[in-house]
Scaffold this motif. Structure first.
Motif, PDB file in Angstrom:
ATOM      1  N   GLN A 254     -42.405 -10.070 -13.103  1.00 13.62           N
ATOM      2  CA  GLN A 254     -42.656  -9.417 -14.388  1.00 13.62           C
ATOM      3  C   GLN A 254     -43.125  -7.987 -14.199  1.00 13.62           C
ATOM      4  O   GLN A 254     -43.743  -7.645 -13.194  1.00 13.62           O
ATOM      5  CB  GLN A 254     -43.677 -10.202 -15.201  1.00 13.62           C
TER       6      GLN A 254
ATOM      7  N   LEU B  49     -42.546 -16.078 -10.408  1.00 14.84           N
ATOM      8  CA  LEU B  49     -42.452 -15.319 -11.653  1.00 14.84           C
ATOM      9  C   LEU B  49     -42.381 -13.845 -11.288  1.00 14.84           C
ATOM     10  O   LEU B  49     -43.171 -13.359 -10.471  1.00 14.84           O
ATOM     11  CB  LEU B  49     -43.670 -15.567 -12.545  1.00 14.84           C
TER      12      LEU B  49
ATOM     13  N   GLN C  98     -48.809 -23.846 -13.967  1.00 14.53           N
ATOM     14  CA  GLN C  98     -49.382 -22.872 -14.893  1.00 14.53           C
ATOM     15  C   GLN C  98     -49.905 -21.710 -14.069  1.00 14.53           C
ATOM     16  O   GLN C  98     -50.704 -21.906 -13.149  1.00 14.53           O
ATOM     17  CB  GLN C  98     -50.521 -23.475 -15.704  1.00 14.53           C
TER      18      GLN C  98
ATOM     19  N   SER D  49     -44.646 -29.319 -13.247  1.00  9.41           N
ATOM     20  CA  SER D  49     -44.783 -27.990 -13.830  1.00  9.41           C
ATOM     21  C   SER D  49     -45.970 -27.269 -13.192  1.00  9.41           C
ATOM     22  O   SER D  49     -46.806 -27.882 -12.530  1.00  9.41           O
ATOM     23  CB  SER D  49     -44.964 -28.060 -15.349  1.00  9.41           C
TER      24      SER D  49
ATOM     25  N   SER E 227     -40.611 -23.617 -12.286  1.00 12.37           N
ATOM     26  CA  SER E 227     -40.291 -22.675 -11.213  1.00 12.37           C
ATOM     27  C   SER E 227     -41.513 -22.421 -10.334  1.00 12.37           C
ATOM     28  O   SER E 227     -42.654 -22.622 -10.759  1.00 12.37           O
ATOM     29  CB  SER E 227     -39.805 -21.357 -11.814  1.00 12.37           C
TER      30      SER E 227
ATOM     31  N   GLN F 133     -53.077 -15.072 -15.143  1.00 14.81           N
ATOM     32  CA  GLN F 133     -53.186 -13.665 -14.740  1.00 14.81           C
ATOM     33  C   GLN F 133     -54.449 -13.072 -15.341  1.00 14.81           C
ATOM     34  O   GLN F 133     -54.739 -13.275 -16.519  1.00 14.81           O
ATOM     35  CB  GLN F 133     -51.973 -12.883 -15.238  1.00 14.81           C
TER      36      GLN F 133
ATOM     37  N   GLY G 204     -44.116 -23.730 -16.461  1.00 16.85           N
ATOM     38  CA  GLY G 204     -42.766 -24.221 -16.217  1.00 16.85           C
ATOM     39  C   GLY G 204     -42.629 -24.798 -14.829  1.00 16.85           C
ATOM     40  O   GLY G 204     -43.605 -24.935 -14.096  1.00 16.85           O
TER      41      GLY G 204
ATOM     42  N   VAL H 190     -49.723 -16.813 -18.128  1.00 18.51           N
ATOM     43  CA  VAL H 190     -48.508 -16.022 -18.305  1.00 18.51           C
ATOM     44  C   VAL H 190     -47.236 -16.806 -18.004  1.00 18.51           C
ATOM     45  O   VAL H 190     -46.141 -16.311 -18.253  1.00 18.51           O
ATOM     46  CB  VAL H 190     -48.551 -14.734 -17.460  1.00 18.51           C
ATOM     47  N   TYR H 191     -47.395 -18.013 -17.458  1.00 19.96           N
ATOM     48  CA  TYR H 191     -46.214 -18.828 -17.172  1.00 19.96           C
ATOM     49  C   TYR H 191     -46.592 -20.298 -17.181  1.00 19.96           C
ATOM     50  O   TYR H 191     -47.625 -20.684 -16.624  1.00 19.96           O
ATOM     51  CB  TYR H 191     -45.622 -18.470 -15.803  1.00 19.96           C
TER      52      TYR H 191
END
Length: 84
Positions: free
Chosen positions: A49, A47, A26, A24, A44, A29, A42, A39-40
């Motif tokens: 946005q 991101l 992190q 994962s 991926s 921002q 996961g 803000v994320y």
């Protein structure tokens, strides 16, 4: 970091390179309106946005695995003029 959309609705795409064995990520921002936020979280490596702030927005990412998390990367930034 990429920005698309009209100036009053800037969509920011942040992407980073996958780290071997990471499960994962992190994404942090920092901006003039909201301060510092994660803000994320996961698996991926990108991101996208909508960010409605004026000024410089900074991002940095850390990779995590079962062994723990890395230090944050260096900052990457983009300057927005969203008309807010």
């Amino acid at each position: 970091i990429g920005v698309s959309g009209p100036y009053y609705k800037p969509v920011v795409l942040v992407s980073w390179t996958a780290v071997p064995n990471a499960t994962s990520y992190q994404l942090e921002q920092t901006d003039p309106v909201n301060g510092v936020n994660i803000v994320y979280v996961g698996s991926s490596t990108s991101l996208s946005q909508l960010i409605l702030v004026n000024g410089t927005v900074q991002f940095r990412v850390m990779a995590c695995s079962s062994a723990g998390c890395s230090a944050f990367s260096g900052y990457r930034s983009v300057t927005l003029h969203s008309g807010t």
